[in-house]
Write an enzyme that holds these catalytic residues in place. Structure first.
Site, PDB file in Angstrom:
ATOM      1  N   GLU A  64      66.554  37.539  26.058  1.00 52.38           N
ATOM      2  CA  GLU A  64      66.637  38.992  26.172  1.00 52.38           C
ATOM      3  C   GLU A  64      68.076  39.479  26.029  1.00 52.38           C
ATOM      4  OE1 GLU A  64      62.963  37.537  28.029  1.00 52.38           O
ATOM      5  OE2 GLU A  64      65.081  37.010  28.282  1.00 52.38           O
ATOM      6  N   PRO A 278      69.440  20.922  23.877  1.00 50.24           N
ATOM      7  CA  PRO A 278      68.405  21.208  24.879  1.00 50.24           C
ATOM      8  C   PRO A 278      68.477  22.668  25.331  1.00 50.24           C
ATOM      9  CG  PRO A 278      69.559  19.165  25.390  1.00 50.24           C
ATOM     10  CD  PRO A 278      70.336  19.838  24.308  1.00 50.24           C
ATOM     11  N   GLY A 322      75.336  29.487  24.660  1.00 48.68           N
ATOM     12  CA  GLY A 322      75.807  30.651  23.922  1.00 48.68           C
ATOM     13  C   GLY A 322      76.409  30.365  22.565  1.00 48.68           C
ATOM     14  N   ASN A 347      62.893  31.696  19.111  1.00 48.72           N
ATOM     15  CA  ASN A 347      63.219  32.635  18.043  1.00 48.72           C
ATOM     16  C   ASN A 347      63.688  31.915  16.777  1.00 48.72           C
ATOM     17  OD1 ASN A 347      64.043  34.845  16.547  1.00 48.72           O
ATOM     18  ND2 ASN A 347      65.928  35.153  17.716  1.00 48.72           N
ATOM     19  N   LEU A 349      64.283  33.590  13.983  1.00 51.56           N
ATOM     20  CA  LEU A 349      64.970  34.561  13.134  1.00 51.56           C
ATOM     21  C   LEU A 349      66.445  34.248  12.966  1.00 51.56           C
ATOM     22  CD1 LEU A 349      63.358  37.860  14.463  1.00 51.56           C
ATOM     23  CD2 LEU A 349      62.931  36.751  12.264  1.00 51.56           C
ATOM     24  N   GLU A 350      67.086  33.700  13.993  1.00 47.97           N
ATOM     25  CA  GLU A 350      68.520  33.442  13.898  1.00 47.97           C
ATOM     26  C   GLU A 350      68.837  32.465  12.764  1.00 47.97           C
ATOM     27  OE1 GLU A 350      69.605  32.358  17.836  1.00 47.97           O
ATOM     28  OE2 GLU A 350      69.672  34.419  18.565  1.00 47.97           O
TER      29      GLU A 350
END
Length: 788
Positions: A64, A278, A322, A347, A349-350
């Site tokens: 999020e 991980p 990150g 996800n 999409l990245e």
């Protein structure tokens, strides 16, 4: 309502168990200790006073937070004067938020437990105008209390996963009650729309806008230089990233770390570097142990240095948070974890935005629409079981044309789905305009002060009736500038602007002011425009008008008599009555009521329960309203509806303060308003509403090392200034910033106390939105003999 009160009762009963759970988590992960107080609504230690009107965005965890980055970037651009607060639930989410949201979020904190008293503590501290909840967070007390405080409430990028939906169906009674509170649900897809409808959300508030994840900006990410240096030294032929690998979710599920390690061992492709990432930090050390047992040479990301020399690895273990998204640019192939174990996927999409081919397993339930589009567009390589991973990687690496085609199709699909963030921003702007925060006082305080508020109201009514019967007129027309709330609302800047504007139009204006806290025995002080006068004779606010020199100034508690004396001496063509809405004895031709945009009516109650001088019904006397500190573009629809409820005939205008120059207190040197940007500064003021000055500083992109608010009209003492200077030096501040009014209240020997620390005050000017319309309206209201 019964189900909600049952929920509150269960929360109260379970509170000791919740505390035990938090303590247990703290024992297992010491990072939890730092957040326990915040989860109970306490203020983080690095917070200073908050400014009303901010936006609170709640993002549960890493996904999020990442989804919200572009939205926060656009919010920062569209709401430069408002604070942005981000709350998270998980430790990993907090770490990523602090790394990724620097310069975007003003404060990051742990979200409060969904207990009524905890949520109220946070709302009273933040005083937000809007709460934005990301994705799937349905908390009855958070939703209800936010709306009771008058906040706008939006669910953005909303979805309900396959795993969560059956649980919500079983709890439909409380879920349906909770879903009545949001103003709008901005959903990812038709599946989310169907599920929210099934749970009882109002159909008219459900809007499918697309997925914010499609607005990921790949070009803004730069991979860590340590990893880039490693690849430059190794020169691998191919790089394969196993991203966000997960543990089993069921007994027959694979552990995806084991699957990846087995695939690496089976492939044994010389010149191929694998990166294993991980999903959870607690799995970093077990993954390293697995690699050790498998006999695979590896390096840990946490041990890399940009200039270091390292053994040649087969695997780079990404034991960091990150950084993963930035590393996709270095990959030839990406395997997305959470898709072989029954975790619903992550996800894709990245990597797609970097045109990388992605291998997925059968479990993409968390992203059904994205998975369907990518499958239909042949933009993903799907495997059915863990045993197929090694073969799929080899097949793609051996066919670079197939690799490139899958990546190209993935990038095209991702790019064509952009725009959800812009649609969310439009909805947020609308919800911000519709919000009308009204802080609620604790019930004990209400019970204690309500009788005294009733007595105040009775006394104010009697005083108004008595003085209205004694009302007198001046020969020149009178424009009153006042308010219905106590404290600084922006009246003095409006009077100063009117005096300057009227003088430019050929008028000879005069200002009537009380001269609050002046130290002079004379009942009436009359000054020509520009005539100097010491501060003790005028008071600080009147001194502002004296120094600006745009109008004659009359100072006295009895402004009717003061005005008549001033007429005899200077014959002004128009009077400006400063803070005159409750000065009933003087007839006025125009009654301008200033409404503070930061806290319009406080809690709607009269003193001492609230900040109102008289009941809201007395707004009926106003000729027009000016909303001061209107840093967000008008109209503010909810505020306008409230004002029109009491006075439908009065127009509403908007104003904000613009910085003209920073003026050096000692030398008078003037600097442009942006000259101190990037300089460590501290700020202090003694205003009725310090938040107005803090908001102006934020609009100038200034973030003081600390802020001190003194009492209104504070006359500064040498000891106070020495403490200010000491604290400024200890925080690294190179200058002190303050207001024009506060500089007037500094003692003559202030330089000795402050030492080498310079003091700058902000010379400001009021800016009326649609100024020509306001001046036309004002001209029409004045007597015909006085032409503007």
């Amino acid at each position: 309502m019964f189900i909600y009160f049952l929920y509150r009762l269960l929360g109260a009963v379970a509170f000791p168990l919740i505390l035990l759970y938090l303590l247990r988590r703290g024992v297992r992960d010491r990072r939890y200790w730092k957040g326990i107080r915040e989860r109970l609504g306490a203020k983080p230690p690095n917070w200073d006073a908050t400014v009303p009107g901010g936006i609170w965005l709640h993002a549960v965890s890493v996904g999020e937070v990442v989804s919200a980055i572009e939205l926060l970037r656009q919010l920062r651009r569209e709401f430069p004067g408002q604070r942005l607060y981000v709350s998270v639930t998980t430790v990993a989410g907090r770490q990523i938020a602090e790394e990724k949201l620097g310069g975007l979020a003003d404060f990051i904190f742990y979200s409060p437990l969904d207990l009524c008293w905890v949520v109220r503590r946070v709302l009273r501290r933040l005083r937000p105008r809007l709460l934005v909840v990301m994705e799937t967070e349905i908390w009855p007390n958070l939703y209800r209390e936010a709306k009771r405080f008058g906040c706008g409430l939006l669910v953005v990028n909303g979805r309900i996963s396959d795993r969560a939906f059956p649980k919500y169906v079983r709890l439909r009674a409380i879920i349906e009650y909770t879903l009545q509170w949001p103003d709008a649900f901005l959903l990812q897809n038709a599946i989310a729309h169907e599920r929210y409808c099934a749970l009882g959300a109002p159909a008219g508030r459900l809007h499918v806008i697309g997925n914010l994840k499609y607005d990921f900006r790949a070009g803004r990410l730069q991979p860590p230089r340590e990893v880039v240096a490693l690849l430059d030294r190794l020169g691998p032929k191919q790089v394969v990233i196993a991203a966000s690998t997960m543990p089993p979710a069921a007994d027959d599920d694979p552990d995806e770390d084991d699957v990846v390690i087995a695939a690496i061992a089976a492939a044994r492709r010389p010149g191929t570097l694998w990166m294993l990432a991980p999903r959870r930090p607690e799995r970093f050390d077990p993954a390293a142990a697995r690699l050790e047992r498998a006999g695979l040479p590896y390096l840990r990301r946490s041990q890399l240095t940009a200039a270091g020399t390292h053994a040649t690895p087969a695997v780079l273990l990404l034991d960091s948070m990150g950084e993963l998204a930035s590393l996709f640019s270095l990959a030839d192939i990406v395997f997305m974890g959470g898709t072989l174990a029954r975790r619903g996927g992550h996800n894709i999409l990245e990597p797609a935005f970097f045109a990388k081919p992605v291998i997925i397993g059968p479990h993409m339930e968390n992203f059904p629409d994205i998975a369907a589009e990518f499958r239909a567009g042949q933009a993903v390589h799907e495997i059915a079981s863990p045993s197929e991973l090694s073969g799929a990687v080899s097949q793609l690496l051996d066919n670079p044309g197939q690799c490139a085609a899958i990546g190209r199709r993935a990038a095209e699909i991702a790019a064509n789905k952009r725009g959800a963030t812009g649609r969310a921003l439009s909805a947020i702007q609308s919800a911000y305009s519709e919000a009308f925060p009204i802080p609620l006082e604790p019930i004990a305080l209400r019970l204690l002060l309500t009788p005294f508020a009733a007595l105040w109201q009775i006394g104010a009514s009697f005083d108004r009736s008595r003085k209205m019967a004694q009302r007198g007129r001046l020969q020149a027309p009178v424009i009153s500038v006042g308010g219905i709330t106590m404290g600084g609302t922006g009246k003095t800047p409006v009077v100063a602007w009117l005096a300057e504007t009227l003088r430019q139009q050929g008028h000879s204006p005069a200002i009537l002011t009380r001269g609050y806290r002046r130290r002079s025995p004379e009942p009436h002080t009359i000054l020509a425009a520009g005539e100097p006068c010491p501060v003790p004779r005028t008071g600080d606010e009147a001194q502002i008008h004296v120094r600006r020199g745009h109008a004659a100034v009359g100072i006295g508690a009895d402004r009717l008599t003061t005005g008549r004396i001033l007429e005899q001496k200077h014959r002004p063509s128009v009077f400006l009555l400063d803070d005159g809405y409750q000065h009933y004895r003087l007839h006025r031709d125009v009654d301008l009521v200033i409404v503070d945009g930061l806290r319009p009516i406080s809690n709607g109650c009269v003193f001492p329960l609230g900040r109102l001088r008289e009941p809201l019904a007395e707004l009926r006397r106003a000729s027009a309203f000016i909303v001061a500190h209107a840093d967000f573009p008008p109209p503010w629809r909810a505020l306008e509806r409230m004002l029109q409820r009491y006075n439908p005939a009065a127009p509403v205008f908007y104003a904000h303060m613009e910085g003209v120059a920073w003026v050096h207190h000692a030398t008078g040197e003037a600097l442009p308003p942006d000259a101190l940007r990037g300089t460590p500064v501290a700020a202090f003021c003694g205003l009725g509403n310090p938040a107005s000055f803090w908001s102006t500083l934020e609009g100038l992109a200034l973030r003081p090392t600390f802020r001190w608010a003194f009492g209104d009209h504070s006359s500064y003492k040498i000891a106070q200034l020495r403490r200010l200077a000491h604290h400024a030096h200890s925080t690294g501040a190179k200058a002190l910033l303050t207001t024009e009014k506060d500089v007037i209240n500094l003692p003559e020997d202030s330089a000795e106390a402050l030492g080498s620390l310079p003091v700058y005050w902000l010379h400001t000017r009021l800016a009326i939105h649609n100024e020509p319309a306001f001046l036309t309206w004002l001209a029409a209201r004045l007597p015909k003999r006085e032409v503007l």
